[in-house]
Every structure is written in structure tokens, then in C-alpha cells.
Write an enzyme that holds these catalytic residues in place. Structure first.
Site, PDB file in Angstrom:
ATOM      1  N   THR A  87      94.920 -58.555  35.731  1.00  0.00           N
ATOM      2  CA  THR A  87      94.250 -57.695  36.701  1.00  0.00           C
ATOM      3  C   THR A  87      92.742 -57.537  36.482  1.00  0.00           C
ATOM      4  OG1 THR A  87      95.138 -55.927  35.319  1.00  0.00           O
ATOM      5  CG2 THR A  87      96.171 -56.255  37.446  1.00  0.00           C
TER       6      THR A  87
ATOM      7  N   PRO B 251     107.155 -62.364  41.210  1.00  0.00           N
ATOM      8  CA  PRO B 251     106.485 -63.319  42.102  1.00  0.00           C
ATOM      9  C   PRO B 251     105.432 -62.640  42.973  1.00  0.00           C
ATOM     10  CG  PRO B 251     108.558 -62.608  43.066  1.00  0.00           C
ATOM     11  CD  PRO B 251     108.381 -61.800  41.798  1.00  0.00           C
TER      12      PRO B 251
ATOM     13  N   ALA C 189      93.956 -66.146  34.299  1.00  0.00           N
ATOM     14  CA  ALA C 189      95.002 -65.981  35.317  1.00  0.00           C
ATOM     15  C   ALA C 189      94.578 -64.879  36.277  1.00  0.00           C
ATOM     16  CB  ALA C 189      96.327 -65.623  34.660  1.00  0.00           C
TER      17      ALA C 189
ATOM     18  N   LYS D 224      99.055 -70.439  40.787  1.00  0.00           N
ATOM     19  CA  LYS D 224      99.926 -69.446  40.145  1.00  0.00           C
ATOM     20  C   LYS D 224     100.741 -68.755  41.238  1.00  0.00           C
ATOM     21  CE  LYS D 224      99.722 -65.029  37.749  1.00  0.00           C
ATOM     22  NZ  LYS D 224      98.872 -63.985  37.171  1.00  0.00           N
TER      23      LYS D 224
ATOM     24  N   ALA E 271      82.123 -61.301  35.097  1.00  0.00           N
ATOM     25  CA  ALA E 271      81.711 -60.136  35.885  1.00  0.00           C
ATOM     26  C   ALA E 271      80.299 -60.326  36.442  1.00  0.00           C
ATOM     27  CB  ALA E 271      81.778 -58.876  35.030  1.00  0.00           C
TER      28      ALA E 271
ATOM     29  N   VAL F 227      88.019 -65.654  28.326  1.00  0.00           N
ATOM     30  CA  VAL F 227      89.457 -65.923  28.223  1.00  0.00           C
ATOM     31  C   VAL F 227      90.231 -65.521  29.477  1.00  0.00           C
ATOM     32  CG1 VAL F 227      89.845 -66.025  25.741  1.00  0.00           C
ATOM     33  CG2 VAL F 227      89.651 -63.805  26.865  1.00  0.00           C
TER      34      VAL F 227
ATOM     35  N   ILE G 134      90.078 -59.563  36.385  1.00  0.00           N
ATOM     36  CA  ILE G 134      89.147 -60.205  37.322  1.00  0.00           C
ATOM     37  C   ILE G 134      89.264 -59.523  38.687  1.00  0.00           C
ATOM     38  CG2 ILE G 134      88.691 -62.381  38.561  1.00  0.00           C
ATOM     39  CD1 ILE G 134      89.274 -63.790  35.844  1.00  0.00           C
TER      40      ILE G 134
ATOM     41  N   GLY H 104      76.103 -62.338  31.901  1.00  0.00           N
ATOM     42  CA  GLY H 104      76.437 -63.506  32.737  1.00  0.00           C
ATOM     43  C   GLY H 104      77.816 -64.061  32.419  1.00  0.00           C
TER      44      GLY H 104
END
Ligand SMILES: Cc1cc2nc3c(=O)[nH]c(=O)nc-3n(C[C@H](O)[C@H](O)[C@H](O)COP(=O)(O)OP(=O)(O)OC[C@H]3O[C@@H](n4cnc5c(N)ncnc54)[C@H](O)[C@@H]3O)c2cc1C
Length: 534
Positions: A346, A98, A52, A80, A17, A49, A348, A14
Site C-alpha cells: 500500500t 485477488p 508491488a 499482479k 515518492a 524496495v 506507493i 528523489g
């Protein structure tokens, strides 16, 4: 539904993911037949953690019916617009990678080719002056992209920083409200079917047995099902990705949060700086072959801008990927399926796209191998593409101030990356393969930012009138700059995302043929970029 349809899906884990999977399944498997159960252990906890993200997360939140203002408020989230890289190409240097595009292609010629050509004629500002997201990031400003096709604000591409613990809790509430059953408990045994070795059930410490047809392994680095039970195997990438440790610590904010991540290269790794609404997320990623944990912790604590808000957390990881992300009736998602490292945020996204592709190839109880093989092929290609892009950051450097950088600068890199770099170095050419995540903009940003400068531009750029190019470039640059100045500050934007403005979370209406979550072109942060030169 028929007698072959999957009835019971069991998600083990849990963390981000597990709950991202449950939330997506609660929408896409909401067929009155399939039951989704998630088992997690509070005692073990989550890694938490991942803070981003990249732009496709917007689509994921929309598809599962999360109101964006509510999401920002409940996860202490911020905007972001890209990543600022400090000290990567050389000490004292910085550039921004960017989101979005650079300028506009003219008459079928890529913008960066026009920029390269013009740069031969005169001293030019950095290419970031032609990115709406980079210009807004530098000014600390943001507004949601305008639907007006003529407004440069529509060129603002964004993602989020957020508190991963709070995000998992939000997704849990959403999933449970839509029927996902959560079971608290520690899995201590996995039973396999004698005839084919498929997973039959997991057993908890208190003796409960949870049987299923399809199992999703979201148990984190250990890969409780995919590795410990099925022994799938792991492909190691540490010859290209030298870091294997991280220390994370939150600190107090010392000003308004910036709308970008910062990644600062250190002598033996790099440091992230991720501003949230209530704190700064910091972490040092380093190589244990070059730096010990105590000195890494001292280095991190000494660099904080504000007071630490918790004890530093030490983490270990092995970069690489599971040899098969889907093995028998187990699909691994998240850290159980591999880990590349957090430099381009990357992980997530790999969860999100893993879920999307699984739904697109959702099996029945017969588990047709063609679906599994296609899934594994797509995920392997995606992981390798991301790996190559991350390796580029380590390889393309002039740094020679430490053994770590000497090794990175001189290492052999995957052939797929070498080919891409050589093509760019010759005439600035970039070709984006099927489903490749990172766009031309991303490659241009990192290559130019880290001294891979094309020797020439491509001949097609010479066909355009010099003065017309110069004028168009100037108009675009000025347009972005003037537009960014009119935007609210990032802090002001966040204040406007006030709780009173949320609507209750709601799944978007589902229509026949509505499969936006699966549309890989839409998953790209850079939908306009086709990778084709004309
Ligand atoms: C240093 C670092 C920085 C990162 N930064 C970013 C970033 O900026 N952006 C990004 O996209 N990603 C980032 N990531 C990756 C991100 O953290 C993960 O992809 C994300 O958190 C998913 O983790 P997970 O859910 O797979 O695993 P975990 O969070 O580890 O969750 C595992 C779950 O499995 C459960 N579990 C394990 N064993 C058992 C058992 N026996 N019985 C029952 N339950 C069990 C646990 O209780 C937990 O619920 C980072 C990762 C690291 C290591």
C-alpha cells in the site's frame, strides 16, 4: 495566477515518492508560473524496495502520460492479479486475496452472502473460483480487460510488480522533460522563518540555498523537514504491527514469472516473493523482539528458489504515521509521512493518493488552515483504514507455533477493526466508509481465508430462490474458468509488450472539468463495490 499563488515548490528527495510527486506536478502545475525543483542526494540513495502495487497505479501512470507497455518494458515490470497468502490462517493453508470482485451481486444481494448461503447446502469450492483475477492468477494467464461489457475478461483487475529504481529513473526523465529542475546535493540545513516557523529554504553541503513557498518532504524515514526541522511527532503502531525489520535480496528466476505476489508467514514474520521479468524480489519482514538479524538472513537465503543476485540488504522501520502529514508549509509524502508495512503493497498507493489529495487541496501562499486540516483528516483516515486491514492478517490466525503468533493472535486490536470483524462474524456484513481503500472483496478474502467465518448469512439472501442461486453461481464459476483458459500466458503477454509497440509518453488531453486523478471513487481498485448491502 495572482500575488498569492505558489511560485516555488521544492521537493526534497528523489525516491519513488519524490519522482512520483514531480511527475504529477509536471502535469498538474504546468501553468507557466509555478516552478518545481527536486533536490536529491545520490550519495544517500533511495530505499528502492517498493516493488508491488495495487490497481490505482494504472490510473496514476495514465494521468502522467506513461504508456503502459513502455512502463512494463523499462521497469522490468510484470502483472499482479492479487496476493497469495501462505501459512497465515494456519500452517499448511493458503488463499488468494485477488483484485476485483467476487462473482456478481444478484437482485441487490452481495455475492458473498449468496455464496455463504449456498455453502450451508453443499460442499463448495473456495470463493476464489468466483474471482476472475484469482482464476487467471492460478493458471498464470493474463490479458488486458476487455471493454466488452459481456466478457468476463472485463472482470480482470490488475496492478504491477516493478523495479522501483528503474521506475524512479523513468519518472525522472519524464519530469525533467516537462520542466522539473533537478539539483544534486545533500541538504545539511533547513531554515525557518522567524515570524511563523514556516520553512524558508534548505541549504546544501556546498553552500547553495534553495528557497521555496511550499516544500514537499520526500526524504524517506528520517523526515528531514517534517520531523527534523518541524518536530511534528510520530504516532507509533508497533503494539498492533509487530514487525520492525526487513532483509531484501533479489534472486535468479527459476521459471516464468507468476502474475501474483506471494506472502508466506514464517515463525516470526513473513516473506515476500515478487516476480519481475529479470529477477525475483524476495524479502523477510520480521520482529526484532523475536528474531535476530543473522538468523533472519540465514532463513531468507535458505528459502530462495534461485541463486541470490546481490548481497542481502538490512532495513529497519517503525510502523506508524506522522501526526500531521501537512505541517505549516511542508507536506510529507512517502516514508517521511509514515509506514504501515508492505504486506498489502500500500505504500506507493499512499504516495499516489497523497499527491492527488494535495493537488485537490493545493494551497496558496496564505496557507488557509482549513485546507491543511482537511488534508490531514483525509490522510489520517486512510492510514488508519489501511492499518486495520493489515492488523487483521496478524490477528486472524490459528497459529500457535511461536511466541510471535501467540502474541499476534491474542493482542487487542483497534476498536474500528474489532467492530468490523464482529459485524462480519455475525452475518457476513461489511460496510465501506468514505474513501476506504479496501473493498468488501478484500475483507471477504482475508476473513474467510483466515477463519473468520460468519455464523449466518444476512436474511436478504434467503429471499432468493435456492435453485436459481445455485445455477447462477455455477454459470459464473464456469464462465470465469473457461475464459481464463483462453487467455495468453503471463509470459506471452509480457513478450507482446514489445518496445516497438510503445507510443512516446504523452499527457492525455486536458479538458475542462477533467479531474480523474482526484476522483477517489476511481482510485478504488473495486469501483463497483459500494459497501451498501442493497
Ligand atoms: C521492506 C520494505 C518493503 C517495501 N515494499 C513495498 C511494496 O511492495 N510496495 C509498496 O508500495 N511499497 C513498498 N515499500 C515502501 C516503498 O519502498 C516506499 O514507499 C517508496 O520507496 C518511497 O520511498 P521514499 O521515496 O519515501 O523514500 P526513499 O526511497 O528513502 O527516498 C528518499 C530520498 O531522499 C533523499 N534524501 C534523504 N536525505 C537527504 C538529504 N539530506 N539531502 C538530499 N536528499 C536527501 C534520498 O537521496 C532519496 O532520494 C516497502 C518498504 C520497505 C521498507
Amino acid at each position: 495566477m495572482n500575488e498569492h499563488s505558489i511560485r516555488d515548490v521544492v521537493i526534497v528527495g528523489g525516491g519513488t515518492a519524490g519522482w512520483m510527486t514531480a511527475a504529477a506536478f509536471s502535469r498538474f502545475l504546468n501553468n507557466g508560473y509555478t516552478r518545481v525543483t527536486l533536490v536529491e542526494s545520490e550519495e544517500i540513495g533511495i530505499i528502492g524496495v517498493g516493488e508491488a502495487t495495487i490497481p490505482p497505479i494504472i490510473r496514476y501512470n495514465q494521468i502522467i502520460g506513461l504508456n503502459e507497455n513502455q512502463f512494463l518494458a523499462e521497469t522490468n515490470g510484470t502483472i499482479k492479479l492479487g496476493i497469495e497468502f501462505v501459512d497465515w490462517g494456519g500452517l499448511g493453508e493458503r488463499y488468494i486475496h485477488p483484485f476485483g470482485n467476487y462473482g456478481q451481486d444478484l437482485q441487490g444481494v452481495h455475492f458473498h452472502q449468496l455464496y455463504l448461503r449456498e455453502r450451508k447446502r453443499r460442499v463448495m469450492p473456495d470463493i476464489s473460483a468466483w474471482s476472475m483475477s484469482a482464476v487467471a492468477a492460478a493458471m498464470g494467464r493474463f490479458a488486458r480487460p476487455s471493454p466488452d461489457a459481456r466478457s468476463p475478461v472485463r472482470e480482470l483487475f490488475y496492478a504491477f510488480h516493478f523495479d522501483a529504481m528503474l521506475y524512479a529513473q523513468l519518472l525522472r526523465r519524464l519530469s525533467e522533460s516537462r520542466g522539473t529542475k533537478r539539483i544534486e546535493g545533500k541538504v545539511v540545513d533547513v531554515s525557518l522563518r522567524a515570524e511563523d516557523g514556516f520553512v524558508e529554504a534548505v541549504t546544501l553541503a556546498d553552500g547553495r540555498r534553495i528557497a521555496g513557498d511550499l516544500f514537499i518532504d520526500c526524504s524517506g524515514f528520517r523526515g528531514l523537514l517534517i520531523e527534523e526541522a518541524l518536530e511534528t511527532g510520530y504516532e507509533h503502531w508497533n503494539q498492533w504491527l509487530p514487525c520492525d525489520r526487513a532483509i531484501a535480496v533479489p534472486s535468479a528466476l527459476t521459471g516464468d514469472p507468476d502474475p501474483f505476489t506471494r506472502a508466506t508467514a514464517h515463525a516470526n514474520g513473513w516473506q515476500w516473493r515478487i516476480p519481475l521479468q529479470h529477477r525475483m524480489g524476495n524479502g523477510l519482514v520480521y520482529s526484532s523482539a523475536y528474531q535476530d538479524d543473522d538468523s533472519a538472513e540465514r532463513e531468507l537465503l535458505a528459502s530462495l528458489e534461485g541463486a541470490p543476485l546481490a548481497d542481502p540488504r538490512r532495513l529497519q522501520f517503525v510502523t506508524g504515521r506522522r501526526r500531521q502529514t501537512w505541517n505549516r508549509n511542508v507536506v510529507s509524502l512517502g516514508l517521511s509521512s509514515g509506514f504501515i508495512e508492505p504486506l498489502e503493497s500500500t505504500s506507493i498507493h499512499l504516495i499516489q493518493t497523497g499527491i492527488a489529495r494535495l493537488i485537490a487541496l493545493f494551497p496558496d501562499k496564505r496557507f488557509n488552515p482549513v485546507e491543511r486540516d482537511e488534508y490531514n483528516r483525509q490522510m489520517r483516515e486512510l492510514y488508519e483504514d489501511v492499518r486495520d486491514f493489515i492488523v487483521l492478517h496478524y490477528k486472524a490466525t490459528k497459529r500457535d507455533d511461536s511466541e510471535f503468533w501467540n502474541r499476534c493472535r491474542t493482542m487487542d486490536v483497534p476498536e474500528s477493526l474489532m467492530r468490523k470483524v464482529e459485524l462480519f462474524q455475525a452475518k457476513g456484513r461489511l460496510f465501506r466508509d468514505n474513501f476506504e481503500l479496501f473493498s468488501n472483496t478484500s475483507w471477504v478474502a482475508v476473513c474467510l481465508g483466515q477463519h473468520i467465518v460468519p455464523e449466518e448469512h444476512e436474511p436478504a439472501a434467503d429471499a432468493l430462490d435456492e435453485d436459481a442461486i445455485a445455477e447462477a453461481l455455477e454459470q459464473i464459476r464456469r464462465g470465469y474458468w473457461e475464459t481464463a483458459q483462453q487467455l495468453p500466458t503471463h509470459a506471452e503477454f509480457l513478450r507482446r509488450c514489445a518496445p516497438a509497440q510503445f507510443a512516446a509518453p504523452q499527457a492525455p488531453p486536458r479538458q475542462a472539468g477533467d479531474m480523474p486523478f482526484f476522483s477517489f471513487s476511481e482510485e478504488s481498485p473495486f469501483p463497483r463495490d459500494t459497501g451498501s448491502p442493497v
